[in-house]
Write an enzyme that holds these catalytic residues in place. Structure first.
Site, PDB file in Angstrom:
ATOM      1  N   ASP A  32       0.619  -1.175   0.029  1.00  0.00           N
ATOM      2  CA  ASP A  32       0.074  -0.201  -0.074  1.00  0.00           C
ATOM      3  C   ASP A  32       0.737   1.140  -0.245  1.00  0.00           C
ATOM      4  O   ASP A  32       1.821   1.258   0.991  1.00  0.00           O
ATOM      5  CB  ASP A  32      -0.911   0.020   1.092  1.00  0.00           C
ATOM      6  CG  ASP A  32      -2.307   0.962   1.375  1.00  0.00           C
ATOM      7  OD1 ASP A  32      -1.468   2.523   0.427  1.00  0.00           O
ATOM      8  OD2 ASP A  32      -3.263   0.615   1.923  1.00  0.00           O
TER       9      ASP A  32
ATOM     10  N   CYS B  13      27.238  -5.621   2.043  1.00  0.00           N
ATOM     11  CA  CYS B  13      27.489  -6.540   1.988  1.00  0.00           C
ATOM     12  C   CYS B  13      28.992  -7.015   1.989  1.00  0.00           C
ATOM     13  O   CYS B  13      29.021  -7.824   2.651  1.00  0.00           O
ATOM     14  CB  CYS B  13      26.787  -7.139   0.497  1.00  0.00           C
ATOM     15  SG  CYS B  13      25.068  -7.751   1.251  1.00  0.00           S
TER      16      CYS B  13
ATOM     17  N   CYS C 251      29.758 -13.330  -3.442  1.00  0.00           N
ATOM     18  CA  CYS C 251      27.864 -13.349  -3.532  1.00  0.00           C
ATOM     19  C   CYS C 251      27.336 -14.362  -3.992  1.00  0.00           C
ATOM     20  O   CYS C 251      26.695 -14.594  -3.263  1.00  0.00           O
ATOM     21  CB  CYS C 251      27.780 -11.785  -4.540  1.00  0.00           C
ATOM     22  SG  CYS C 251      28.849 -10.084  -4.821  1.00  0.00           S
TER      23      CYS C 251
END
Lengths: 150, 275
Positions: free
Chosen positions: B65, B236, B191
């Site tokens: 929303d 990361c 990764c």
């Protein structure tokens, strides 16, 4: 009496056999992924090892492994196998090898090598030339893992 | 320009539930593709999942929303910025661009190669800021740039990720792929170790996703602001104790192209919400 305290402290370090005997990270001898001899010549302390394994900035083993013995801790990872009963599956020498450098046991594993201080690329400066754990911490973790029997 | 009205409701991020794997991401009746067959150039993954899939129910809900989605506060700031004159030429974005909606289709095709160089949306915006407006470049992941790139990317919401990876893009794509699979840092991980080999698994308190970027720039509850792709890559890398590449570097741009291509077929979700 500062100078005297310093002098005795210094003498104690010189006399200490522990420091001289630590196997340097890149000198650890692996045979089939296992490490026969203690890295410190000293017995590990299982209670201390439990803390090292749990510490987020140390072993942080729970990031990847579930461990029923650490039930009181929230959030156990599921990237690696549960640590429950590892002492039934692996010998002390194998566990020492797995913790020191798991890549010697499991080719291509995601599990970090906890006792190497070279051979990794682009480390953050503050970790350059350092191993994640010290020799004694590795021994302590191994002693702790040896208590995990089912 | 029309602004996004946002309810500034209190947000409770802490939650363990992440049972949303089967739920559908639909906003105002528009259904998004959050699961799709992987493109052919992906060797080790057969199905793509949007990062939304792996988030806790409460976090997911914030994205359903636009009134609840805190990112729209920042998009509103970008709408103000859109009309703000800056630099020696006395121009604003709206001097040259009639409507930001004209940028529909940009996010889904970026980064792309222009004159032999790989360019990101940030590069394109800064080209306007410096060359056409005569202003100082905006900081790569600074507040102004993150909000503006989020606003522009939002115009592509619902469109399918579709970056070019062949022809003059190929060498950049190859470089990105190489970086994706290269282990770095004291923890010596790539990764791929987390986002290809372990998506769906918990890594301590985090539910690992495929590290997709179709929702970027996105809002994170953790730092209560808009986060960019390069900012996330940096995070990361630091987490695995690696020295991150610089935001806007050739390395991160190549990685962005490669990762965008790993999301080929997913819908653009900008601005997504994450913990």
């Amino acid at each position: 009496m500062k100078s005297l305290a310093l002098a005795t402290g210094f003498a104690a370090i010189l006399a200490s056999p522990l420091i001289a005997q630590d196997v340097k990270p890149m000198m650890v001898a692996f045979a089939d992924g296992a490490v026969e001899d203690s890295l410190t010549g000293q017995a590990g302390d299982a209670a201390e090892g439990r803390k090292v394994a749990m510490g987020r900035k140390l072993g942080n083993c729970l990031a990847c492994h579930m461990n029923a013995d650490m039930e009181e801790q929230p959030f156990h990872g599921e990237v690696g196998p549960p640590l429950d009963g590892v002492a039934d599956r692996w010998t002390e020498a194998e566990l020492r090898g797995i913790v020191s450098n798991s890549k010697k046991m499991f080719e291509g594993t995601i599990m970090p090598a906890f006792y190497i201080d070279d051979g990794y690329e682009r480390p953050l400066e503050k970790f350059e030339g350092k191993s994640i754990l010290s020799a004694q911490q590795v021994e302590d973790v191994v002693a702790y893992l040896l208590t995990l029997k089912e | 320009m029309k602004k996004y009205l946002v309810a500034t409701a209190a947000i409770f991020a802490a939650s363990l539930a992440y049972a949303g794997e089967d739920s559908t991401l639909a906003i105002e009746g528009e259904v998004f593709v959050t699961e799709v067959d992987a493109p052919e150039h992906m060797e080790n993954v057969s199905t793509l999942y949007s990062g939304w899939t792996f988030r806790a129910d409460e976090t997911q809900a914030l994205q359903l929303d636009d009134f609840d989605n805190p990112a729209f506060l920042f998009l509103d700031q970008a709408i103000d910025q859109w009309d703000t004159v800056e630099g020696s030429e006395g121009k604003s974005c709206s001097t040259c661009h009639e409507d930001v909606a004209d940028f529909a289709g940009l996010k889904s095709t970026l980064p792309r190669v222009e004159d032999g160089e790989l360019v990101t949306m940030t590069n394109l915006v800064n080209e306007c800021v410096t060359d056409r407006m005569g202003a100082e470049p905006w900081k790569y992941s600074g507040a102004k740039m993150s909000a503006m790139t989020a606003l522009i990317a939002h115009q592509s919401r619902g469109m399918t990720m579709n970056v070019a990876i062949e022809g003059d893009a190929a060498p950049f794509w190859e470089r990105g792929k190489e970086l994706y699979y290269t282990r770095v840092g004291q923890l010596d991980m790539a990764c791929s170790n987390c986002h290809e080999d372990n998506y769906g698994n918990m890594i301590r308190a985090d539910h690992l996703s495929q590290g997709q970027i179709n929702g970027f720039p996105l809002y994170r509850l953790k730092n209560a602001k808009i986060n960019t792709t390069h900012g996330r890559f940096k995070g990361c890398m630091s987490n695995i104790r690696a020295t991150p590449f610089k935001e806007g570097s050739e390395e991160f741009k190549a990685l962005e192209l490669y990762i965008a291509s790993r999301g080929q077929g997913l819908s653009v979700e900008t601005p997504a919400v994450r913990n």
